[in-house]
Design a protein around this motif. Sequence first.
Motif, PDB file in Angstrom:
ATOM      1  N   GLU A  91       0.863  -1.032   0.032  1.00  0.00           N
ATOM      2  CA  GLU A  91      -0.060   0.099  -0.102  1.00  0.00           C
ATOM      3  C   GLU A  91       0.723   1.174  -0.035  1.00  0.00           C
ATOM      4  O   GLU A  91       0.409   2.231  -0.841  1.00  0.00           O
ATOM      5  CB  GLU A  91      -0.817  -0.018   1.237  1.00  0.00           C
ATOM      6  CG  GLU A  91      -1.929  -0.895   0.925  1.00  0.00           C
ATOM      7  CD  GLU A  91      -3.291  -0.868   2.110  1.00  0.00           C
ATOM      8  OE1 GLU A  91      -3.043   0.036   3.014  1.00  0.00           O
ATOM      9  OE2 GLU A  91      -4.029  -1.489   2.041  1.00  0.00           O
ATOM     10  N   ALA A  92       1.926   1.068   0.889  1.00  0.00           N
ATOM     11  CA  ALA A  92       3.040   2.259   0.919  1.00  0.00           C
ATOM     12  C   ALA A  92       3.676   2.576  -0.446  1.00  0.00           C
ATOM     13  O   ALA A  92       3.562   3.679  -1.022  1.00  0.00           O
ATOM     14  CB  ALA A  92       3.764   1.951   2.006  1.00  0.00           C
ATOM     15  N   LEU A 130       2.244   1.699  -3.372  1.00  0.00           N
ATOM     16  CA  LEU A 130       1.265   2.405  -4.603  1.00  0.00           C
ATOM     17  C   LEU A 130       1.081   3.725  -3.978  1.00  0.00           C
ATOM     18  O   LEU A 130       1.102   4.454  -4.982  1.00  0.00           O
ATOM     19  CB  LEU A 130      -0.007   1.296  -4.000  1.00  0.00           C
ATOM     20  CG  LEU A 130      -1.301   2.052  -4.680  1.00  0.00           C
ATOM     21  CD1 LEU A 130      -1.387   1.707  -6.013  1.00  0.00           C
ATOM     22  CD2 LEU A 130      -2.696   1.368  -4.143  1.00  0.00           C
ATOM     23  N   PHE A 131       0.994   4.197  -2.823  1.00  0.00           N
ATOM     24  CA  PHE A 131       0.799   5.380  -2.671  1.00  0.00           C
ATOM     25  C   PHE A 131       2.040   6.442  -2.991  1.00  0.00           C
ATOM     26  O   PHE A 131       1.744   7.402  -3.492  1.00  0.00           O
ATOM     27  CB  PHE A 131       0.567   5.643  -0.971  1.00  0.00           C
ATOM     28  CG  PHE A 131       0.196   7.052  -0.655  1.00  0.00           C
ATOM     29  CD1 PHE A 131      -1.066   7.682  -0.669  1.00  0.00           C
ATOM     30  CD2 PHE A 131       1.521   7.934  -0.456  1.00  0.00           C
ATOM     31  CE1 PHE A 131      -1.129   9.076  -0.272  1.00  0.00           C
ATOM     32  CE2 PHE A 131       1.125   9.131   0.067  1.00  0.00           C
ATOM     33  CZ  PHE A 131      -0.018   9.853  -0.006  1.00  0.00           C
ATOM     34  N   ALA A 132       2.984   5.923  -2.761  1.00  0.00           N
ATOM     35  CA  ALA A 132       4.606   6.439  -3.098  1.00  0.00           C
ATOM     36  C   ALA A 132       4.498   6.720  -4.748  1.00  0.00           C
ATOM     37  O   ALA A 132       4.506   7.661  -5.293  1.00  0.00           O
ATOM     38  CB  ALA A 132       5.506   5.749  -2.719  1.00  0.00           C
ATOM     39  N   ARG A 188       1.815   6.788  -6.567  1.00  0.00           N
ATOM     40  CA  ARG A 188       0.795   7.930  -7.052  1.00  0.00           C
ATOM     41  C   ARG A 188       1.269   9.238  -6.581  1.00  0.00           C
ATOM     42  O   ARG A 188       1.054  10.098  -7.571  1.00  0.00           O
ATOM     43  CB  ARG A 188      -0.670   7.416  -6.035  1.00  0.00           C
ATOM     44  CG  ARG A 188      -1.213   6.425  -6.967  1.00  0.00           C
ATOM     45  CD  ARG A 188      -1.756   6.428  -8.444  1.00  0.00           C
ATOM     46  NE  ARG A 188      -2.080   5.498  -9.159  1.00  0.00           N
ATOM     47  CZ  ARG A 188      -3.444   5.224  -9.202  1.00  0.00           C
ATOM     48  NH1 ARG A 188      -4.540   6.052  -8.916  1.00  0.00           N
ATOM     49  NH2 ARG A 188      -3.652   4.133  -9.949  1.00  0.00           N
ATOM     50  N   ALA A 189       1.762   9.267  -5.514  1.00  0.00           N
ATOM     51  CA  ALA A 189       2.214  10.732  -4.973  1.00  0.00           C
ATOM     52  C   ALA A 189       3.260  11.263  -5.961  1.00  0.00           C
ATOM     53  O   ALA A 189       3.260  12.465  -6.368  1.00  0.00           O
ATOM     54  CB  ALA A 189       2.846  10.829  -3.551  1.00  0.00           C
TER      55      ALA A 189
END
Lengths: 369, 622
Positions: free
Chosen positions: B14-15, B17-19, B21-22
């Motif tokens: 998840e981290a 994926l978020f990174a 996307r960020a």
Amino acid sequence: MTSLHNKRTIWQRVHLDWPLLLALTLMMLGSLTVVYSASGQDTSMMLRHSTRMAGAIIAMLFMAQISPNTLKRIVIPLYLLGLGMLIAVLFVGVSSKGAQRWLDLGITRFQPSEIMKIAVPMMVAWYIGQHRLPPSIWNLIVGFTIVLVPTILIKEQPDLGTSILIASSGIFVLFLCGLSWKLIGMFALLAGPAGFAFWHYGMHAYQKQRVLTFLNPESDPLGSGYHIIQSKIAIGSGGVEGKGWLQGTQSQLEFLPERHTDFIFSVLSEEFGLFGVVMLLSVYLFIIGRGLFIAVNAQDAFSKLLAGALTLTFFVYVFVNIGMVSGLLPVVGVPLPLISYGGTSMVTLMAGFGIIMAIATDKRMLLKS
Amino acid sequence: MIKTRPTIRDHSAEANLFARRAFIGFTFVVSLIGILLMNIYNLQVVDFDTYKTRSNDNRIKVIPVAPNRGLIYDRNGVLLAENRPVYNLEVVPEEVENLDKSLLEVSKLLAISEQQIKEFKEDIRNNRRFKSQVLKARLDEKEVAVFSVNQHKFPGFSIEARLSRYYPYGDTLTHALGYVAKLNKKELADLELEDRATNYRATHDIGKRGIEKFYEKQLHGIVGSQRVEVNNRGRVLRTLSVESPVPGQDLVLTIDIGLQQIAQHTLKDTRGAVIAIDPKDGGILALYSNPSYDPNLFVHGISSEDYKKLLNEDRPLINRVTQGRYPPASTIKPHLAILGLEEGLITEETKIWDPGFFQIPNVDHKWRDHLSWGHGHVDVYTAIEMSCDTYFYRIAYKLGISKIANFMNQFGFGDLSGVDIHEETTAIMPTVEWKRARFKENWWPGDTISVGIGQGYWTATPIQIANSVSILVNKGVHRQPHLVQVAKQEETVTQLFTEEKPPVTLNNPHHWQIALDAMHNTVLRGTARKAFKGANYDPAGKTGTAQVVSIAQGEEYDAKNMKERHRDNAVYTGFAPFNDPKIVVAIVVENQKAGGSAIAAPIARQLMDYYFSAYPLETEMP
């Protein structure tokens, strides 16, 4: 290492992120400089502006002390309170300039939409963060609904600018949580027909006029195109070096409308030129970079999504405002964040940065333990 | 609820994926900032010049500043046309939001008539919307105060201090000076054609008649400008630079205001014209036409009521000196005598028998002398001094019209005198061709006979008569009659009149002296004797009495029983002193009960008396 460690501890203890704080301070100093010029060196206006700025800093310091876990606990009541007030505004709100946006609380007037600027991304982040990422279709539908309801209510006030900001803040959460590219592509395809439908059924006449004016400002140079033309003249005539502080003829001689609020970027561009613009955009870019950095390093999904969404929403402010005053976008009432004169939006923004700082310091506390 | 279902979460995935996307988000931000910057770069660098210009156009306005109109003086420096400050209520139509409403309110405040509003609207239509137009001229102190207090209610309206033309001598000089009045649409179009319109950007008035019109270019000057910074409401904040206007040139006339006033006085209650010329240089000493009118009426826009008064049958607007067509009558006898002498028809000694009339062989018609019993035997001197008609009937008959017309043309008859005002007519020096064109009739010998005594088809303006005598006393040399002596600008003095027409040359220059001597005799013992009795200078001249309607054969002219308009005109022309003429005069008084010797000659006497008392002769006459 020790000294660095100690220093960190000091910032840690006051729950502040010093690079962000430095950038924000620079912005506020810049704001004081430009507003002084844009207000025609009006000291009483400067006093009001400084007071609000102080209020905004206090809001930031206050929000920085609230840990993300506390936020999770208050998110639902906050969101529902905001929603309730938005509905109340439609019935008992106070009108000003043809829009019904204010709620008279007896002591002060208050725009419920300001609460929603934070409550909406927080609510979506909390809801999505509860679940596995990337989110399921059902989670996405609920997430969209959380965003859509307040957006529609605010657009009805009507306040297109704020509804765009709130919608984007929610959508950023969905994007950051891993909304599949397939769906993004689908939305992009739907945007055309949706825009068409929005134009015919969703927009007020004056909003349509703004879009038409945006498409061809010179068609009505003394009517609605006036703002954009004068703004472009101000920016363009600033050149590379600018006309100098307090020397902008477009702003000082009042050819520029709304120059201390929505059109303050034109004042800055006229007086400080391309140098000033590059400086401003660099600081904005730094703030956004730092915000996303904090988000990436945040402890849990809620913190990540909230920090990321608030940061990107801050950029939407920047893009929409500069885009509109330089003729790239239609005129929607969005102030230049941290620079424009005007109370509530600055307080909300700084509260948002307070939350980001809380998230930043929260993580380190956990790491330390 | 879904929430209750236990989920196994992969936090590091998840981290990541978020990174990702960020990072995508940040890339997006950077590229959008790039777009913003490119757009700003286009505005500030690529199109900088365009926007710089537009910014300056916004804030800098160039306000034209009207030059002060040149002043006009008489020959002795007496001010004849000056500029006086007045307060006008002016409006810049462009800056008024609701013109009709504002006009209504302001008219309640200042008593502005509907007529004034009508005229004002006419002015707006004819002018640019950014040019300020006079709504009400010459406000008094109270009106200025009343408006000033209420000024904030009327954006675009303002009280402006202007210099306005004023003619202190009023109707005394109207026909010479003319006047200025509001520029009209046609004049503006003409100025534009001549590329002079920019010079009039701040000017409200223009010369309409007389010297004011003829010398418009000299009098007007060159427009100046003021670059000012204005705010978005057009309010002037500061002056950036000033380019001063160049004032118009001052004009010094040849007119003597004292003599002019005498001329006006002598023509009181009559219709007539007086002109006095200095034969040495053609400078006009006095030019007066009666009735006259006050030119100041026109400066601020004459009311239609006042204007109607000027359109009466006495026709005051006509300049009788240059536009009045009068039979020159006997004043041209000296000229005709010279032609007769030159052509050898008569000599100094030739005597002709005058029975009181003249007849062409085989024609019944009798051309009568004004003395019905005749002058008896007359030579050329007597013929002139006693104004014998029969003598000149004969000469004219023998000369024929072509020779007469040719010769008289050389003295300026039938032609513009070229005086420096535009209001002038050629009058008529008739010829065979002229009559054919005008009446589609042949020229009869009888027509020539009337011309012989300055009657019939022949008409002349008083200025032509004076000019012809001036040529006579100069023995053929032509001095252009003119009103303006010099134009002055600070220290620079410009001579404006140098043009001279070719002289009249005679085969025998002695013939000049015969004509002049005869005119001398006219005053010494002839028809003008009474009028000049006891003058302390030595005058010479010629009287004339012109019939206005022809008298039927066998009828007597009886002034008392004639309609006023059908009475004779009294004419006189003369000069003094005889030996070295300094003044030539011509006078016509319309429809008098008596002729030149009784009416016109005494006027000449008064003019000359004044002239020689104002400019005494250096050597007393013997």
